[in-house]
Design a protein around this motif. Structure first.
Motif, PDB file in Angstrom:
ATOM      1  N   THR A  70       9.922  12.063  67.305  1.00 12.83           N
ATOM      2  CA  THR A  70      10.784  13.156  66.864  1.00 12.83           C
ATOM      3  C   THR A  70      10.453  13.480  65.414  1.00 12.83           C
ATOM      4  OG1 THR A  70      13.068  13.969  66.852  1.00 12.83           O
ATOM      5  CG2 THR A  70      12.730  11.682  66.155  1.00 12.83           C
ATOM      6  N   SER A  71      11.226  14.367  64.822  1.00 11.50           N
ATOM      7  CA  SER A  71      11.101  14.696  63.397  1.00 11.50           C
ATOM      8  C   SER A  71      12.508  14.972  62.872  1.00 11.50           C
ATOM      9  CB  SER A  71      10.205  15.921  63.198  1.00 11.50           C
ATOM     10  OG  SER A  71      10.835  17.087  63.707  1.00 11.50           O
ATOM     11  N   MET A  72      12.648  14.982  61.567  1.00 12.66           N
ATOM     12  CA  MET A  72      13.960  15.270  60.978  1.00 12.66           C
ATOM     13  C   MET A  72      14.426  16.670  61.374  1.00 12.66           C
ATOM     14  SD  MET A  72      15.050  12.572  59.619  1.00 12.66           S
ATOM     15  CE  MET A  72      16.486  13.219  58.806  1.00 12.66           C
ATOM     16  N   ASP A  73      13.514  17.654  61.351  1.00 15.02           N
ATOM     17  CA  ASP A  73      13.889  19.018  61.731  1.00 15.02           C
ATOM     18  C   ASP A  73      14.364  19.073  63.179  1.00 15.02           C
ATOM     19  OD1 ASP A  73      13.365  20.117  59.243  1.00 15.02           O
ATOM     20  OD2 ASP A  73      11.316  20.719  59.760  1.00 15.02           O
ATOM     21  N   LEU A  74      13.661  18.383  64.061  1.00 12.48           N
ATOM     22  CA  LEU A  74      14.056  18.385  65.475  1.00 12.48           C
ATOM     23  C   LEU A  74      15.406  17.699  65.651  1.00 12.48           C
ATOM     24  CD1 LEU A  74      13.429  19.096  68.390  1.00 12.48           C
ATOM     25  CD2 LEU A  74      12.151  16.948  68.571  1.00 12.48           C
ATOM     26  N   GLN A  75      15.640  16.627  64.923  1.00 13.63           N
ATOM     27  CA  GLN A  75      16.930  15.944  65.028  1.00 13.63           C
ATOM     28  C   GLN A  75      18.077  16.844  64.561  1.00 13.63           C
ATOM     29  OE1 GLN A  75      15.916  12.357  62.835  1.00 13.63           O
ATOM     30  NE2 GLN A  75      15.839  11.174  64.723  1.00 13.63           N
TER      31      GLN A  75
END
Length: 139
Positions: free
Chosen positions: A115-120
């Motif tokens: 995942t990524s911070m933006d996706l989270q």
């Protein structure tokens, strides 16, 4: 009992308010969407707004995936889980390590899952809109 007029009234209420093509799907985002769109449009204005917000949030997530795939020249695929979307990438599509910025990296069945911070953040917004939609659908 079969000719009970209450059954006819119940049937007319159900067909007036529920989408006929809203058959439940077997999991993933399809099952979620079946619940989101089970109630016909224009039955509840707040529900319509919540659904539109949910739809936009999901669209933003798919756009993020396209942007990152192009930026890194890798074929990321989104997979929906109970916690929201995650990226997957076949191990054979990547030589070396994942680009920086991805988190919660693991390997499952020959694929990178991450995942990524933006996706989270986008998953959190989508989940809020989904919860609101489902709450209004049940009302």
């Amino acid at each position: 009992l079969i000719s009970d007029e209450r059954l006819t009234k119940i049937e007319s209420l159900v067909t007036a308010n529920l989408n006929e093509d809203g058959a439940p799907a077997k999991g993933g985002i399809g099952a979620v969407n079946a619940r989101v769109y089970a109630v016909k449009a224009h039955r509840n204005r707040l529900l319509d707004v919540a659904r539109e917000t949910y739809k936009e949030n999901v669209g933003d997530i798919f756009q993020l995936n396209r942007t990152l795939s192009e930026e890194h020249e890798l074929p990321f695929v989104l997979v929906y889980q109970e916690t929201g979307f995650v990226y997957t990438l076949k191990k054979t599509d990547l030589e070396g390590e994942l680009p920086p910025g991805f988190t919660n990296v693991s390997v499952k069945k020959g694929k990178w899952v991450f995942t990524s911070m933006d996706l989270q953040k986008m998953n959190a917004r989508m989940k809020d809109a989904l919860d609101e939609t489902l709450m209004l659908s049940d009302a």
